[in-house]
Scaffold this motif. Sequence first.
Motif, mmCIF file in Angstrom:
data_model
loop_
_atom_site.group_PDB
_atom_site.id
_atom_site.type_symbol
_atom_site.label_atom_id
_atom_site.label_comp_id
_atom_site.label_asym_id
_atom_site.label_seq_id
_atom_site.Cartn_x
_atom_site.Cartn_y
_atom_site.Cartn_z
ATOM 1 N N UNK A 110 41.010 28.828 40.035
ATOM 2 C CA UNK A 110 40.374 28.399 38.397
ATOM 3 C C UNK A 110 39.117 28.427 39.074
ATOM 4 N N UNK A 111 37.796 28.463 38.106
ATOM 5 C CA UNK A 111 36.828 28.119 38.608
ATOM 6 C C UNK A 111 36.327 29.997 38.981
ATOM 7 N N UNK A 112 36.409 30.905 39.429
ATOM 8 C CA UNK A 112 35.818 31.452 39.893
ATOM 9 C C UNK A 112 35.392 33.110 38.055
ATOM 10 N N UNK A 113 35.034 33.871 38.829
ATOM 11 C CA UNK A 113 34.537 34.625 37.862
ATOM 12 C C UNK A 113 35.554 35.825 37.274
ATOM 13 N N UNK A 114 35.383 36.304 35.916
ATOM 14 C CA UNK A 114 35.767 37.778 34.925
ATOM 15 C C UNK A 114 34.839 38.516 35.154
ATOM 16 N N UNK A 115 34.524 39.556 36.010
ATOM 17 C CA UNK A 115 33.858 40.139 35.531
ATOM 18 C C UNK A 115 34.217 41.756 34.985
#
Length: 227
Positions: free
Chosen positions: A180-185
């Motif tokens: 959670x909190x990480x990027x969707x690239x």
Amino acid sequence: HLLTRLIANDLVVYPSRGSEIIQGKEVEPHSLPFMAYVRGKLSSYGGTLIHPQWVLTAAHSQCSINISFKTNAVKLIHQCHSVFLFQLQEPVTLTRTVKWLKLGKTIRDPAAGSRCLVAGWGRTETKRTSDVLMSVNVTVVDRQTCNSRDYYNHRPEITRDMISAGSDGTNVADTCQGDSGGPLLCDGALVGVTSFGEGCGVIKKPGVYSFVSERQLQWIKKTMKSF
């Protein structure tokens, strides 16, 4: 660590229920130099360094923060909807292994079927958190499908402020809790922040991401300019 200020604005938080990189692989060293590891009292999260002094992450990681850029303490926390901005005490130093991911002037809502990258240190199929950064490609699912009876059935409502992405119908690529909190690239651009999901690797329960919409983007840029 110094946590001096919290700016809250229209908070919408959903619990992160089981998030891990499923069917992923170890990231090539230093290929995602903007990834941040955010550690709280009870759990850890991902984040994205979007400026030498600012980290973007999910709303449920707001308490007792330690950002893993050496001993750089958190100075300020700013909250809008389901994302948080952390301002570091001191800007990070640009190196081969630490770089920031610049936000674009606009962010396009990814079309259904788009393949996007997610990454994190959350649990894997072993049910243990990973000691290396993992990533996997997920496929965007249109909101109408995600709100249908066989998927989330409007519990919760997948709104225009959210992106759902996961399986392409055959694989079980997914994220959830520790990521959670990480990027969707998508095409290398930051379009979302890992938010929540139901189970892990469930084909009809894709992960849900906070969309960095025009409203969110303007709030992020305005906040960073204000301090």
